[in-house]
Design an enzyme around this catalytic site. Structure first.
Site, PDB file in Angstrom:
ATOM      1  N   TYR A 167       0.826  -1.202   0.000  1.00  0.00           N
ATOM      2  CA  TYR A 167       0.000   0.000   0.000  1.00  0.00           C
ATOM      3  C   TYR A 167       0.866   1.260   0.000  1.00  0.00           C
ATOM      4  O   TYR A 167       1.541   1.573   0.995  1.00  0.00           O
ATOM      5  CB  TYR A 167      -0.933   0.029   1.204  1.00  0.00           C
ATOM      6  CG  TYR A 167      -1.867  -1.159   1.305  1.00  0.00           C
ATOM      7  CD1 TYR A 167      -2.140  -1.969   0.206  1.00  0.00           C
ATOM      8  CD2 TYR A 167      -2.473  -1.489   2.516  1.00  0.00           C
ATOM      9  CE1 TYR A 167      -2.999  -3.059   0.301  1.00  0.00           C
ATOM     10  CE2 TYR A 167      -3.336  -2.570   2.615  1.00  0.00           C
ATOM     11  CZ  TYR A 167      -3.589  -3.354   1.505  1.00  0.00           C
ATOM     12  OH  TYR A 167      -4.427  -4.432   1.612  1.00  0.00           O
ATOM     13  N   HIS A 183       0.308 -11.899   1.305  1.00  0.00           N
ATOM     14  CA  HIS A 183      -0.664 -11.082   0.572  1.00  0.00           C
ATOM     15  C   HIS A 183      -1.203 -11.794  -0.667  1.00  0.00           C
ATOM     16  O   HIS A 183      -2.375 -11.641  -1.026  1.00  0.00           O
ATOM     17  CB  HIS A 183       0.004  -9.759   0.177  1.00  0.00           C
ATOM     18  CG  HIS A 183      -0.954  -8.639  -0.037  1.00  0.00           C
ATOM     19  ND1 HIS A 183      -0.578  -7.318   0.027  1.00  0.00           N
ATOM     20  CD2 HIS A 183      -2.273  -8.614  -0.314  1.00  0.00           C
ATOM     21  CE1 HIS A 183      -1.628  -6.548  -0.212  1.00  0.00           C
ATOM     22  NE2 HIS A 183      -2.660  -7.312  -0.419  1.00  0.00           N
ATOM     23  N   SER A 234     -12.877  -4.945   1.275  1.00  0.00           N
ATOM     24  CA  SER A 234     -13.847  -4.338   0.345  1.00  0.00           C
ATOM     25  C   SER A 234     -15.283  -4.754   0.677  1.00  0.00           C
ATOM     26  O   SER A 234     -16.048  -5.154  -0.207  1.00  0.00           O
ATOM     27  CB  SER A 234     -13.508  -4.698  -1.106  1.00  0.00           C
ATOM     28  OG  SER A 234     -12.264  -4.152  -1.481  1.00  0.00           O
ATOM     29  N   ARG A 280     -16.262  -1.722  -2.894  1.00  0.00           N
ATOM     30  CA  ARG A 280     -15.370  -0.687  -3.433  1.00  0.00           C
ATOM     31  C   ARG A 280     -16.097   0.645  -3.614  1.00  0.00           C
ATOM     32  O   ARG A 280     -15.883   1.367  -4.590  1.00  0.00           O
ATOM     33  CB  ARG A 280     -14.723  -1.170  -4.727  1.00  0.00           C
ATOM     34  CG  ARG A 280     -13.927  -2.479  -4.523  1.00  0.00           C
ATOM     35  CD  ARG A 280     -13.189  -2.915  -5.757  1.00  0.00           C
ATOM     36  NE  ARG A 280     -12.543  -4.216  -5.556  1.00  0.00           N
ATOM     37  CZ  ARG A 280     -11.345  -4.416  -5.016  1.00  0.00           C
ATOM     38  NH1 ARG A 280     -10.655  -3.372  -4.595  1.00  0.00           N
ATOM     39  NH2 ARG A 280     -10.835  -5.631  -4.891  1.00  0.00           N
TER      40      ARG A 280
END
Length: 337
Positions: free
Chosen positions: A60, A126, A205, A209
């Site tokens: 991120y 991840h 999410s 989103r």
């Protein structure tokens, strides 16, 4: 009832509030990206509101999000469960998937420095690296547990079969997969294996989103760098159809006396005690709205109606474009909509 007073849910060896904070959109892919000061204000407001589960990743902002959390948490780091992720990061301006043990060890050390902490409570792989057996990646994470650098291991965007293989190497505390009214992939097997093995399913999410909020995104208004430009569900006739369903859900929420976002989060919380959603936001006002979902009272009939309106059969468009879909290990529906 404040969030801090809401019934706790288990997150591996920890107990946390039923809703956490996903921090990705404070530094990554959803544009325009807020300033560090704006991001810090959201994190501080979350802490004040009783959020005790914060989720970030090396990817991120290519480290910027971990830096932001490390700089903002301060002394309150000790009272929260801090989650981050390895196995996907930025290199030379591009996203790289790398689950090799040496990469995992390096990323962990870098994360500890950026997060300004001695230990990461929950550390996820991840993405599954197709070049590296999951047993090797989880083995490296297990070594980090033994070294005292992380406390628990998680996996992200993985299938039930991968969870089982990983769990044989070391207990898996959490699986973080996309799960919401419009993304039901965990119901193809991952949710069942989490229930069976006592693993938490962390839902990223959870508000589709931004679609299941008061102001759904409009692609024409978003910078081209925004991730949603690449997603089939946000284009043309598919998006028009999805927004029509969203309108029905908004009416349902209004009749129930809550907001659309609260209805969407309440639906997730009702699916199983092992589910913990981590909505993200750039707005302190929306943060408080989301957290209030832990205390709204929505009837079973309303939740069932929400699930019938929007699900894997009614949503139009695939979750990811083909290139991005090839990078994930989760079970997938043959087609969407």
């Amino acid at each position: 009832m404040a969030l801090a007073d809401a019934p706790r849910r288990r997150l591996g060896p920890f107990e946390v509030a039923p809703i956490g904070l996903g921090c990705m959109n404070l530094s990554h892919v959803y544009h325009p990206i807020p300033s560090p000061e704006q991001g810090a204000a959201v994190i501080e407001a979350a802490l004040d509101a009783g959020v005790d589960h914060f989720d970030t990743a090396a990817l991120y902002g290519f480290g910027a999000n971990e830096d932001l959390l490390g700089a903002t948490l301060g002394s309150r780091r000790a009272v929260i469960t801090l989650a981050s992720k390895c196995g996907m990061y930025g290199r030379d301006g591009k996203r790289v998937i790398d689950g090799a043990p040496e990469s995992i060890r390096r990323l962990c050390d870098e994360a500890l420095t950026r997060l300004r902490t001695d230990v990461i409570d929950l550390y996820y792989l991840h993405r599954l690296d197709p070049k590296v057996p999951i047993e090797e990646s989880v083995g490296a994470l297990a070594e980090l547990v033994s070294a005292g650098k992380i406390r628990a291991i998680g996996l992200s965007e993985v299938s039930a079969a991968t969870v089982r293989r990983a769990h044989e190497v070391h207990p898996i505390a959490a699986v973080q997969n996309e799960y919401s009214l419009w993304t039901r992939n965990p119901e193809l097997g991952t949710l069942d294996v989490c229930r069976e093995l006592g693993i938490t399913l962390v839902s990223f999410s959870p508000l589709a989103r931004g679609v299941l909020t008061a102001t759904p995104p409009v692609l024409a208004d978003l910078p081209k760098a925004d991730l949603r430009h690449t997603m089939p569900r946000f284009h043309g006739e598919a998006y028009a159809a999805n927004l029509a369903i969203r309108a029905q859900l908004a009416d349902l929420a209004d009749a129930a006396g809550c907001t659309l976002a609260q209805l969407a989060l309440a639906w997730l919380l009702a699916q199983d005690q092992c589910v913990i959603p981590i909505p993200g936001t750039r707005s302190v006002e929306h943060l408080h709205e989301n957290l209030a979902a832990a205390e709204v009272e929505v009837s079973d009939a309303t939740l069932a109606r929400a699930g019938k309106l929007l699900n894997d059969r009614t949503v139009v468009g695939n979750r990811y474009a083909p290139a991005a879909a090839g990078d994930i290990d989760t079970e997938a529906f043959l087609e969407a909509g």
